[in-house]
Design a protein around this motif. Sequence first.
Motif, PDB file in Angstrom:
ATOM      1  N   ASN A 395       0.859  -1.176   0.000  1.00  0.00           N
ATOM      2  CA  ASN A 395       0.000   0.000   0.000  1.00  0.00           C
ATOM      3  C   ASN A 395       0.901   1.233   0.000  1.00  0.00           C
ATOM      4  O   ASN A 395       2.104   1.141   0.264  1.00  0.00           O
ATOM      5  N   CYS A 446      -5.549   0.685   7.811  1.00  0.00           N
ATOM      6  CA  CYS A 446      -5.827   1.969   7.172  1.00  0.00           C
ATOM      7  C   CYS A 446      -6.562   2.867   8.160  1.00  0.00           C
ATOM      8  O   CYS A 446      -7.286   2.385   9.038  1.00  0.00           O
ATOM      9  N   ALA A 462      -8.720   1.968  -0.592  1.00  0.00           N
ATOM     10  CA  ALA A 462      -7.311   1.655  -0.311  1.00  0.00           C
ATOM     11  C   ALA A 462      -6.678   1.212  -1.617  1.00  0.00           C
ATOM     12  O   ALA A 462      -7.161   0.272  -2.255  1.00  0.00           O
ATOM     13  N   ILE A 464      -3.785  -0.472  -3.889  1.00  0.00           N
ATOM     14  CA  ILE A 464      -2.774  -1.519  -3.793  1.00  0.00           C
ATOM     15  C   ILE A 464      -1.811  -1.353  -4.965  1.00  0.00           C
ATOM     16  O   ILE A 464      -2.236  -1.090  -6.087  1.00  0.00           O
TER      17      ILE A 464
END
Length: 547
Positions: A395, A446, A462, A464
């Motif tokens: 991430n 997160c 989120a 990736i």
Amino acid sequence: MAPSSADTGGGDNVIIVGIDFGTTYSGVAFTWSNKVERMEVITSWESELHSNADMEKVPTALAYGPQRALHWGYAIPFNLEQLRWFKLLLIDEDDLPDSVRNSSKVKEAREYLKKHAKTPVEVVGMYLRHIWNHSIQRVTETVSRNLVNFSKFHIIITLPAIWPAYAQGRMREATSHAGMLSDRIAGATELAFLSEPEAAALATLSDMEDRRDIKANDSFVVVDCGGGTADLISYDMVSVAPMRVKECVKGQGDLCGAVFVDEAFLDILKEKFEWKFKIPFECLDKKELRSSQSIPKIVLTSDDTKRTFDPVVKKIIGMVDEQVTAVREKKGKDPKRLGPRVTHIGDTIEVLQSRRSAPWTAICRGAVIYAATLRGLSPLSIEVKSRVARVSYSNCFNDYWKQEKHDVVDKSWNDDTQTWMAKSQMEWFLKIGDRINDGKKIRFSCARLFPTDITNINPCEAEIYSSSAPIPPKKFDVTTKQLCTVKWDSEIDITTLPTFTNQLGKVFYELLYDVEMTAVGGMPDFAVYHNGKRQGSKHVIIDYTTK
């Protein structure tokens, strides 16, 4: 009235379907829970020629006829323009090598889609719908309509190991277009993906089970030479009875399948047609036929044949050499056996290749073996204990600034937290070359801050990222690519969240959640957790549309 468990053969019935969606040909195999030792390969295709009907695979081809009637596989009339190679269109043009991007066949496929106003995902979905409906009809004829209606479906679709992960998302979308994931009385259909070389390896291993010349600690290389790609994977034998293997070194692959041999052959024919040649014999009328002195010919020399095969064969042999060298460096000895017909490797490595239909159906059969083993149903004792990551996953986040840790160029002020942050930092939760156990779960946390004067916090996202660099970077750079975005359509009362107060006294709601990556069959999948609970799949979307 629903039939009893006795009518359908038992309690939790499942029908496992393995689909090898290939560049040139596709195949389907299946089994079912109370007869899992019996595996069937789909045949009896609709066909223009009777001789094609019982082939173990069907052409990956579509064609529009009069009144927009859609034909597929062997049933395409000879006079229709066909759409082929459309599997390769699932990959972005920028991710294709020049030789593939500029291929006449790929260009023709793109033009066909443009002409009929279709996207790659739509045409793949149309093809899958036809092959799925045909397969379910054949399954029904084999196991009975009651068993089909009241059994869960577990579908495994194989993908080239070298494909970028967004292609998996596009394939999942295509299966939805195909109606393969429609609601059923028996429950939700389970869909998973498996790398093609691993499926081929599982089928190969099943053929080798109970051989006395296989010993623990043996190494072997499986080479899957397909229509579009060639994939290599190497295994160590952990145990023989039961047969357990682990991936030895990171696998390899390239876009160098049989379609590129076809392309080279076509180029050679075009060269020859630049010179004077006679009209093909079948094109001559009766008068010309009587006056013709000889049957028209096109001469192909040995050099022509060499030019046709050499580029592809050299690529494959080069990858085999690299894979064998990697195994030798890790194990201190050569692998014991090799999967394809390769003759130059040397006397220490035995080359094995099955005959008849076994190699052609290996991938769809291997997919069924994988799913049956995963569910604890397989009579075979074959299991891949661990794999080697081919890329790194991370991430991207803003970290609290530390002078001894971060570069000054990354220093950035955050008004919400009233602190200095280091922007665009990477936290690689899985690195290239790391070992992955099937079902291994990797999580990262997160956090998001929301002003107290809002009521809606949707959606939460989120991003990736992936990298193929041997040593992944500590911060975002040119070797880093966005893989996907995990979108969570949360159903949370914002007023129930904890609060955060910065040093200026401004209050925020703070949402904390985890994103979990699971490696299944060598393919990544993602989920979201909040307060320790997994969020329902209908609220979580994996978007492979990158920015």
